[in-house]
Write a protein that holds these residues in place. Sequence first.
Motif, PDB file in Angstrom:
ATOM      1  N   ALA A 282      -0.531   1.445   5.642  1.00 31.06           N
ATOM      2  CA  ALA A 282      -1.514   0.430   5.525  1.00 31.06           C
ATOM      3  C   ALA A 282      -2.868   1.106   6.042  1.00 31.06           C
ATOM      4  CB  ALA A 282      -0.637  -0.308   6.383  1.00 31.06           C
ATOM      5  N   ALA A 283      -3.329   1.973   6.659  1.00 34.52           N
ATOM      6  CA  ALA A 283      -4.425   2.593   6.674  1.00 34.52           C
ATOM      7  C   ALA A 283      -5.144   3.764   5.935  1.00 34.52           C
ATOM      8  CB  ALA A 283      -4.919   2.951   8.176  1.00 34.52           C
ATOM      9  N   ALA A 284      -3.765   4.899   5.670  1.00 33.20           N
ATOM     10  CA  ALA A 284      -4.802   5.525   4.398  1.00 33.20           C
ATOM     11  C   ALA A 284      -3.424   5.430   3.763  1.00 33.20           C
ATOM     12  CB  ALA A 284      -4.147   6.646   5.688  1.00 33.20           C
ATOM     13  N   PRO A 285      -3.348   4.464   2.636  1.00 34.06           N
ATOM     14  CA  PRO A 285      -2.657   4.710   1.821  1.00 34.06           C
ATOM     15  C   PRO A 285      -2.820   5.698   0.744  1.00 34.06           C
ATOM     16  CG  PRO A 285      -4.291   2.524   1.773  1.00 34.06           C
ATOM     17  CD  PRO A 285      -4.101   3.491   2.406  1.00 34.06           C
ATOM     18  N   PRO A 286      -1.517   6.486   0.913  1.00 27.97           N
ATOM     19  CA  PRO A 286      -0.924   7.155  -0.659  1.00 27.97           C
ATOM     20  C   PRO A 286      -0.546   7.170  -2.070  1.00 27.97           C
ATOM     21  CG  PRO A 286       1.383   6.414   0.487  1.00 27.97           C
ATOM     22  CD  PRO A 286       0.376   5.822   1.314  1.00 27.97           C
ATOM     23  N   PRO A 287      -0.864   7.747  -2.859  1.00 28.00           N
ATOM     24  CA  PRO A 287      -1.502   8.039  -4.217  1.00 28.00           C
ATOM     25  C   PRO A 287       0.028   7.549  -4.530  1.00 28.00           C
ATOM     26  CG  PRO A 287      -1.302  10.104  -3.443  1.00 28.00           C
ATOM     27  CD  PRO A 287      -1.357   9.415  -2.267  1.00 28.00           C
ATOM     28  N   PRO A 288      -0.020   6.563  -5.311  1.00 27.91           N
ATOM     29  CA  PRO A 288       1.219   5.792  -5.808  1.00 27.91           C
ATOM     30  C   PRO A 288       2.545   7.025  -6.810  1.00 27.91           C
ATOM     31  CG  PRO A 288      -0.173   5.258  -7.350  1.00 27.91           C
ATOM     32  CD  PRO A 288      -1.251   5.465  -6.226  1.00 27.91           C
ATOM     33  N   VAL A 289       3.366   7.251  -6.631  1.00 24.32           N
ATOM     34  CA  VAL A 289       3.977   8.230  -7.086  1.00 24.32           C
ATOM     35  C   VAL A 289       4.834   7.833  -8.215  1.00 24.32           C
ATOM     36  CG1 VAL A 289       5.393  10.605  -7.051  1.00 24.32           C
ATOM     37  CG2 VAL A 289       3.395   9.870  -5.627  1.00 24.32           C
TER      38      VAL A 289
ATOM     39  N   PRO B 222       0.843  -0.879  -0.146  1.00 23.88           N
ATOM     40  CA  PRO B 222       0.435  -0.002   0.549  1.00 23.88           C
ATOM     41  C   PRO B 222       0.908   1.894  -0.209  1.00 23.88           C
ATOM     42  CG  PRO B 222       0.019  -0.869   2.363  1.00 23.88           C
ATOM     43  CD  PRO B 222       0.582  -1.926   1.125  1.00 23.88           C
ATOM     44  N   PHE B 223       1.856   1.198   0.446  1.00 22.80           N
ATOM     45  CA  PHE B 223       3.248   2.642   0.043  1.00 22.80           C
ATOM     46  C   PHE B 223       3.897   2.057  -0.587  1.00 22.80           C
ATOM     47  CE2 PHE B 223       3.929  -0.341   3.919  1.00 22.80           C
ATOM     48  CZ  PHE B 223       4.769  -0.415   4.470  1.00 22.80           C
ATOM     49  N   ALA B 224       5.000   2.814  -0.762  1.00 18.02           N
ATOM     50  CA  ALA B 224       6.099   2.754  -1.220  1.00 18.02           C
ATOM     51  C   ALA B 224       7.837   3.192   0.155  1.00 18.02           C
ATOM     52  CB  ALA B 224       6.729   3.260  -2.466  1.00 18.02           C
ATOM     53  N   LEU B 225       8.540   2.086  -0.094  1.00 17.41           N
ATOM     54  CA  LEU B 225       9.266   2.698   0.662  1.00 17.41           C
ATOM     55  C   LEU B 225       9.741   4.739   0.493  1.00 17.41           C
ATOM     56  CD1 LEU B 225      12.170   0.401   0.512  1.00 17.41           C
ATOM     57  CD2 LEU B 225      10.699   0.343   2.125  1.00 17.41           C
TER      58      LEU B 225
ATOM     59  N   LYS C  89       6.911   1.233  12.905  1.00 21.75           N
ATOM     60  CA  LYS C  89       5.873   0.137  13.081  1.00 21.75           C
ATOM     61  C   LYS C  89       4.273   1.042  13.480  1.00 21.75           C
ATOM     62  CE  LYS C  89       7.324  -3.488  16.264  1.00 21.75           C
ATOM     63  NZ  LYS C  89       7.314  -3.196  17.252  1.00 21.75           N
ATOM     64  N   ARG C  90       4.233   2.760  13.615  1.00 24.66           N
ATOM     65  CA  ARG C  90       3.423   3.980  13.428  1.00 24.66           C
ATOM     66  C   ARG C  90       3.301   4.493  11.899  1.00 24.66           C
ATOM     67  NH1 ARG C  90       4.577   5.521  19.072  1.00 24.66           N
ATOM     68  NH2 ARG C  90       5.838   6.355  18.464  1.00 24.66           N
ATOM     69  N   ALA C  91       4.568   3.560  11.313  1.00 24.51           N
ATOM     70  CA  ALA C  91       4.224   5.071  10.687  1.00 24.51           C
ATOM     71  C   ALA C  91       3.690   3.877   8.888  1.00 24.51           C
ATOM     72  CB  ALA C  91       5.252   4.960   9.379  1.00 24.51           C
ATOM     73  N   VAL C  92       4.011   2.574   9.418  1.00 26.89           N
ATOM     74  CA  VAL C  92       3.996   1.633   8.553  1.00 26.89           C
ATOM     75  C   VAL C  92       2.447   1.125   8.314  1.00 26.89           C
ATOM     76  CG1 VAL C  92       3.214  -1.385   8.136  1.00 26.89           C
ATOM     77  CG2 VAL C  92       5.401   0.004   8.208  1.00 26.89           C
TER      78      VAL C  92
END
Length: 462
Positions: free
Chosen positions: A446-453, A386-389, A439-442
């Motif tokens: 995961a809960a609010a996935p950013p748009p893919p860039v 759901p997110f990029a590094l 952990k908090r960031a992950v």
Amino acid sequence: MALHEMKDPRKSDPEADVFTSALSDQVLPKYRMPDGPSSPRVVHQLLRNELLLDGNAAQNLATFCTTWSDDEVHRLMNECLDKNMIDKDEYPQTAEIEARCVNILADLWNAPAGTSATGCSTTGSSEAAMLGGLALKWRWRARQQAAGRPTDRPNLVCGPVQICWDKFARYFDVELRQVPVEPGSTGLRPHQLAEYVDENTIGVVAILGVTYTCDYEPVAEIAAELDRIQAEHGWDIPVHVDAASGGFVAPFLHPDVVWDFRLPRVASVNTSGHKYGLAPLGVGWIVWRTADLLPEELVFRVDYLGGNMPTFALNFSRPGGEVIAQYYLFLRLGRDGYRRVQHTCADTAGFLAAKIAEMGPFTLLYDGAGGLPAVSYTLTDPANSPFALYDLSDRLRMRGWQVPTYPLPPARDDTVIQRVLIRHGVTRDQIALLVDDMKRAVDHLAAAPPPPVENRQSGFHH
Ligand SMILES: *Cc1c(COP(=O)(O)O)cnc(C)c1O
């Protein structure tokens, strides 16, 4: 009271609070020098305030460089403010201390006893790489000339090197033959060499602590392959080891890894005193196995400072404090002290690696064992994450952590990784706090996935 003084009664009031002074009432001049002087106390405080906008060095997990020094190092740096490294006649004791450091490093890197290892301090590994590369080029040219062969197409063979080697090649007109990293590999491997070296190869650079992944290239196997190539073709190709970080790690954590002057083919080694050498920013080192490996034509003798002192450097004037601080650290810590510092860092890297492995979304590329005290990892399934590094780096930055995200070198640049360096002064507790923040960031991402860039770039730190 004169009229002009009444206009601004605070201007000349030495008792005024720093933040009520005339200068702190203004936006600071930025592109033109002010006409008059100001109170040093006020200017100092205002600059400190501005510098708060820089990242916090202690939370910069991207850099290899020293971010913590003890009070004595601070004092020595202050006391050495006027020492000019180039002026070996005026500051003979500083020059003597530089020579002691070179000898200590030659010994640490197992230069054969009774031989004449030689070397010098530099501003960092980059300058050291230029000097090492120049010596390789000059020696190759002399060999070619002696054999009546052409000298117009020198090349240097290496794996995923730090940018300083690209600079060396461009500035000094040498073709850089960068061997692509094979799938599943992280650096130069011996079986790749035969395809790249020839009679115009001035040397092979092997990296002890690859910038991207922090593991070691197999220097002994690379040297052995060059032995084989010499037996087959007659080309005697020297190895220069870029041990910018590893030169101060391997001797203490991995004494059985044979990478240094124990290998007859290793002609020269560079390291950064200001990385795992623990010295403050501004010092590197280069050591040649024997004095004859440094061509005499590259050494300059200046006599206008008094005396007659040989130098090999790209710079002229340069501060001496870092070199003194390096010697202080050698004396202060000794081999045991360095071993304990690097062990502590490596243990903390292992702790972080275990936490990252159990977090879920990540696969470790390097777990901190066998190379530098560091961890590198990638997303296990980037296509379905759901997110990029890069998003994770941004999120961690909100808490002040600088954790770089970047693609691996060409040929493996479809793999994006993250890297954390553990240095002197980065504590277990800090890393535990980082793990909590990760952990908090992950969870957040995961809960609010950013748009893919697409094609996002990050600041890649050396
Ligand atoms: C950091 C680094 C360099 C450059 O060193 P500086 O001391 O920053 O000039 C060169 N090679 C490697 C492998 C490095 O890690």
